[in-house]
Each structure stands twice: as C-alpha cells, then as structure tokens.
Write an enzyme that holds these catalytic residues in place. Sequence first.
Site, mmCIF file in Angstrom:
data_model
loop_
_atom_site.group_PDB
_atom_site.id
_atom_site.type_symbol
_atom_site.label_atom_id
_atom_site.label_comp_id
_atom_site.label_asym_id
_atom_site.label_seq_id
_atom_site.Cartn_x
_atom_site.Cartn_y
_atom_site.Cartn_z
ATOM 1 N N LYS A 1 -44.104 -56.888 -47.114
ATOM 2 C CA LYS A 1 -43.827 -56.335 -45.778
ATOM 3 C C LYS A 1 -43.772 -54.816 -45.861
ATOM 4 O O LYS A 1 -43.188 -54.264 -46.805
ATOM 5 C CB LYS A 1 -42.494 -56.889 -45.272
ATOM 6 C CG LYS A 1 -42.162 -56.534 -43.818
ATOM 7 C CD LYS A 1 -40.857 -57.206 -43.386
ATOM 8 C CE LYS A 1 -40.523 -56.941 -41.923
ATOM 9 N NZ LYS A 1 -39.251 -57.592 -41.512
ATOM 10 N N SER B 1 -39.607 -60.291 -37.177
ATOM 11 C CA SER B 1 -40.422 -59.097 -37.313
ATOM 12 C C SER B 1 -41.417 -59.160 -38.470
ATOM 13 O O SER B 1 -42.385 -58.419 -38.489
ATOM 14 C CB SER B 1 -39.527 -57.867 -37.508
ATOM 15 O OG SER B 1 -38.867 -57.932 -38.759
ATOM 16 N N SER C 1 -35.737 -62.445 -39.049
ATOM 17 C CA SER C 1 -37.087 -61.881 -39.194
ATOM 18 C C SER C 1 -37.920 -62.481 -40.317
ATOM 19 O O SER C 1 -39.110 -62.179 -40.419
ATOM 20 C CB SER C 1 -37.006 -60.361 -39.413
ATOM 21 O OG SER C 1 -36.757 -59.718 -38.190
#
Lengths: 493, 102
Positions: free
Chosen positions: A89, A164, A188
């Site tokens: 990420k 997210s 997330s």
Amino acid sequence: MNAINASSVASIRSPKSLAEICADVRAGRSSARVRVDAFLAEIAARDGEIHAFNEVHADAARAAADAIDATVKAGRDPGTLAGAVIAIKDNIVMREGHTTCSSKMLANYRSPFDATVIERLRAAGAIFIGKTNLDEFAMGSSTENSAFGATRNPWDTSRVPGGSSGGSAAAVAAGFCDASLGSDTGGSIRQPAALCGCVGFKPTYGRVSRYGLVAFGSSLDQIGPFAHSVADAALVYDTIVGRDALDSTTADSPSTPLAAKVAEPLTKLRIGVPREYRSDANAPAVAAVLEKAIVAAKALGAEIVDIDLPLTDIGISTYYVIAPAEASSNLARYDGIRYGHRASLAPGDDLEDLYSKSRAEGFGPEVQRRIMLGTYVLSSGYYDAYYKRALQARRLIKEEFDRAFTQCDVVLGPTSPVVAFPFGGKKDPLSMYLCDVYTVNTNIAGIPGISFNGGYADELGTKLPVGLQLQAPAFAEETLLRAAAMLERACAD
Amino acid sequence: MSEALSDADIRHVAKLSRLRVEDSQVSAMRTQLTSILGHISKLQALPTEGVEPMAHPMRIVNRLGEDEPKPCMPVEEFLKNAPAVVDRFLAVPKVLGEGGGA
C-alpha cells in the site's frame, strides 16, 4: 458487462499455498524470476483497467527475483518468503520509487528509508512488485478519494473495490501478486478484502510495527496482510509481527509462528454472533451468507452463542471523532516546508499563506474535511462534548468486548453491510462512513479482526463476493486465524 | 450540541487547520460538517458519568531505549524531498520584517 469475471480471476490463482510456492523457490523447483515475469505480464495486460497500482517496480522486482534465484543456486537459503511477490500500500515507505499516499501532497516524495515491515519482508526473501492505490492518506471506504484516480473492483469494474486499501485488495483479487500489505484504521484492510473476495487481516494493535507507515490515527492504525487464503495471510503475518525498537507501541507479547498451525481445527470453538450484527440494514445477500456460515459452523461442531454488543451503533460516532482528531494532529506536519507540496506565493504572502495555500492545494476534499472535523472536536469549547466523550465511549466499547469474550472465543458477523457498490454510489460523506459500522470498533478496542470470503451475491447477474468478519480478544491471533481457516473452508464447500 | 455550524465557524476552523478556504467552498463544507456532527452528536446521549477516558488501546508506559549514539540520516538525503533549499538549509518565505506575518 464490465466484469473481468470471476473465472478469469480464479484461473490465475495457483492451487498451491504460498508456503508451498516459497518452498518450491527455496528448493530450486521454481524460479522467482519466472514468477515475477508472469505477474508483471498480468499487470501489463489488465492493470490499465483495474488501476490497483500507483507504481509498478518492474526492474527492482526482476533484480530481486534474480538475486533470490542466485542465492538458491549458490546453495544458500533465501528465507521463508523466498519468491513471494508482494504489493505494498502506497502509505508504507520504501526506498524504491515514490510513497504518495495517493495524495498530490506527496506526489513526488521518495522515502530515504524502509518501513520495518519492508525490512522484515525483504530479509525473508519477499519481492516487492509495486505500490498500490488507496483513498488519500487512507481516508475513505471506496478508493475513490485517490488523487490519481479510483481503483476498480476486479469482479465488476463498474464498482468500487472498497477502501482505503482498495489497490492492495484488488491486486490480490486480480491475480497481480501473491499477497499485499494494507493498513487498517477503521476497517481499511477488512472491508476492501470483503468487497474483493480475498482475505484481509488486521492484527491486534501493537503486533506489527508502524514504523514507516504514514500516520493517520496513531492509536488505531495497524498494518496487516491481504492474501488468497487465511494460511497465506498467516505466513506474511509471521514475518512482520513482533516488537520493534523503532515503534515504542509494539507489544512484547511473544508470537509463535501461526502459518503451520492454522489448518488445525479448534475442537471447542464458541462463536458469538451479536444480535446487532444481524441488522435489517444488511443487504439480503449479506444476511444470507452470514446465516449459511452459522449453519456450516454448527456442522463443524462449533457452539453458536447469541450475544449482545449494544454499543455497535455508537462506534461510528466514536470513530469519527477519534480518527479525525488524531489525523488533524498527524497531518499538521504537511506544511510545505520540509517535504511535500509547496504552493507558489503571491507578492506579500507570508509564512501563514504558505502553510494554508500548500495544504489547500495538496490535500483533497475528504482529507480537508477530516482535518476540519478533527480540529473542531479538539477545539476549545467542544473538546469535552466530543473528544473526551468519544474517549469515554471508547472505554465502554472495549469493556463491552471484554464481557462478550467471557461468553465466546470469537465474534462472527458481516464485514460490511453491503457488497461492492457502484462508483459514486455513496456521494454523501456520512453515508460512506456508515458502511464502516462492523469494522471501526475493532480498532477502537485494539483487538484483531479478519475478513474472509463467505459466499457470493448475485447483483443483476454479476457475481460479487460477500465477506465475513471474525474478531477475537487482543493477542488471540492463533484462535482467530484457526477459526477463520475453519470457516473459510466450510463456506467454500 | 448538534446546532448547525455558521459560515464564521467554518472559517475559524479552517484557520485553525491552516487550510485556505475559498468563499465558494464555505457553504458546502458547512452542510457536510453539520450533517456529520449531527450524527456524531449521538455520543451526547451515552451515559458516561464516571467513565475514565481511554486514549489508547494499550496500557502504555514510557519505554526508554539504550542511550547509544547512532549515525543519523545525512542532511543530503533529507533535503532530497525539500521543496526549496538554499545551500544546506530549507528555504522559507520572509518571517520577520515589513509585510511579514510574524
């Protein structure tokens, strides 16, 4: 029909576990370079449509793979994750490429150091294939808030992948990597895993070092893996878990390797199902998958215990005070001075103008909204009414879980009340926040949670995954993962 | 406590947040933040008398590292990400003097 379709996603998946794949690489039966090239080819062919990646590190990945293969040839052991291809990420820093947080603020930022999780994965022989897209600074539940464009759900590209960590979830689901890392502040990792049909695991707060994770809500943030199975997630977790001198909030509690243990079924498992998680707000397909899993769990010999978590509902209010409050403080560092976007100044502009213009230009609307919200709830006159009260609610929520775990070993429910929704489907910020109802309290209490695929919904002929979530007491990862592996198998039958 | 925010509130919070807000944005921000605060105000109904606030999920005690000097990041590495540099320093607008905001 926008779907890349489930069968093509499934066909990319190796029938082998990640442990078996790495064992093959370590023994020289399979080449890390061949594996990397195959993933790069998939990304080149299909990531234009999915946009899981902000940046693909093709050259670095090939070089790392060649080094692994050379190590094996030389008769040395490259490590337990040898040849595992992992996506990261883009809010976790590493020396390769940029770390942007999907924000204009950090569009050109290159980290001079590696996060602890990166160091540990690298030392174990993992190969990093690129940085994945996210809602800007990890604020969102759809990955629509990225400054570089949304990620699309591999099951239906007209829908969001969740957020997210939408890019990390989509990268695994689309077959672009073996596993990925995300961060989870209020769901997330788990929510995008649910919407993309893969496994997403948020460990207990303090299990995994946050050093090198760009801070959002420091008392809530935790790094964790996405993978094709609970066992694969456990293998990645085993590598990143543990005390780190560079993060003083990492726990001393020892963690024994879990990857080899997750296949062992639990004989006396008590699964708590909160009445509040069987809400009318759940989409019918979500409710059906949960009820089917309960039947399957009973068939495995688990005891189902009806429990109450009446503070489930207050979690959103609590979270959307605490997380923005911490974010408003953490994001104060982006001032246009030391790194990040700096606005051009007009004649007569002063230092204050530099701050406020750089921040207004660098941050997107959702990040600005949360900074404003956090600043408001911390401001004089409102602190007691909002922030202090949220911290009191936080204790009550934690105590409610403590009581629940005297009646059961794990808590089962849906990860998200809804399946993947179409782009623009949650335009009102509050309606997006309400999707986090089952995930935020895990972070508020600091306990571990995992989402795995429980079944599928049929949305007008499109097959969409439905995620189920298990939560366990702090540091009870072994119970959590073994229970999840049992249910994962039972739900797949 | 769930009273609607005013435009002046929005401008004040934006100033505290060091965010420049254009006049055209104020009204939308007011509507959105009022709606979110309206939901958050559910907290007011929660009985919290005598509950000790919990800021962190772990019982954290200060943890001291060994006092060992180690090399720090070279200045050149640090400055690679700086938006404006003069010699080996970060450049900022004039802080003191005529027109300055200090």
